[in-house]
Design an enzyme around this catalytic site. Structure first.
Site, PDB file in Angstrom:
ATOM      1  CG  ASP A   8      -2.499  -0.902 -11.261  1.00  0.00           C
ATOM      2  OD1 ASP A   8      -2.388  -0.260 -12.321  1.00  0.00           O
ATOM      3  OD2 ASP A   8      -1.897  -0.599 -10.205  1.00  0.00           O
ATOM      4  CG  ASP A  10       3.261   1.379 -12.782  1.00  0.00           C
ATOM      5  OD1 ASP A  10       4.273   0.738 -13.084  1.00  0.00           O
ATOM      6  OD2 ASP A  10       2.741   2.215 -13.546  1.00  0.00           O
TER       7      ASP A  10
END
Ligand code: BG6
Ligand code: MG
Length: 217
Positions: A8, A10
């Site tokens: 991922d 953020d």
């Protein structure tokens, strides 16, 4: 055997969650709505429009779809303004060392992010150079906890789900990785909830989980 690691963006490779929070908070303040850090945490991993629904939870009136789209555009414009200040130094601590080391160990690396701003963030932080594939919010129609973005990233790498580990800081992200049939590693907030199969609080703690693959060194 794990041969690929799907990250991922953020809140894992770069601390953009604070910028998402700031941009949503400014919108909420303008609308006279309270927006707490707890609500900000619930926005992790989910889409822009789903995040807006959380921001509007405290609103005293309802808004039309058109108004909501205007709010989302306003937030994104402010968010992109904040992103324009990012430099390679804003990558999460250890990210620029971890990613090339995992590649040296023989792993294929991909991004699996629901953000439509991922390309801009990868470019500004220089993190894109370490990734073999990028699956982001522009390639998918269903956001986490749906597994689509992780399955898309695996597909781009030519890997099957059981060969992939999914690293995510959001509860929705860990659920997405699990729904994709992958090994899950919770990071940050998700690790606090012990959501993943493994849970770490710093990127360097990933290294013992992913030893060199045979014949890689
Ligand atoms: C995720 C963030 O990575 O991307 C969410 O954790 C965000 O908070 C989502 O809502 C969509 O991001 P963007 O940049 O397309 O608005
Ligand atoms: Mg995240």
């Amino acid at each position: 055997m794990i041969r690929a690691i799907l990250f991922d963006l953020d809140g894992v490779l770069v601390d953009t969650d604070t910028l998402h929070y700031q941009a949503w908070k400014e919108l909420a303040d303008r609308l006279g709505i309270s927006f707490t850090q707890e609500q900000g945490n619930r926005c992790r991993g989910i889409s822009r429009m789903d995040s807006l629904e959380i921001v509007l939870e405290g609103a005293s009136r309802s808004y039309t779809q058109e108004e909501k789209e205007t709010f989302a555009r306003e937030k994104n414009a402010r968010y992109q303004q904040l992103l324009s200040a990012l430099t390679p130094d804003h990558a999460a601590p250890g990210a620029h060392a971890l990613l090339p080391e995992l590649r040296r160990r023989g792993y294929r690396l991909a991004l699996a992010s629901g953000s439509k701003n991922a390309g801009l963030i990868l470019e500004r932080t220089g993190l894109g150079q370490w990734l073999d594939a990028v699956a982001d919010g522009n390639l998918i129609t269903r956001s986490k906890p749906d597994p689509e973005v992780f399955l898309t990233a695996a597909g781009l790498l030519g890997m099957s789900p059981h060969q992939c580990a999914a690293v995510d800081d959001a509860l929705a992200g860990v659920q997405a990785g699990r729904a994709a049939g992958m090994l899950t590693v919770g990071f940050g907030d998700a690790a606090l909830h012990q959501a993943g199969d493994y849970n770490v609080q710093a990127l360097e703690q990933l290294l013992p989980l992913f030893p060199p693959l045979e014949g890689s060194l």
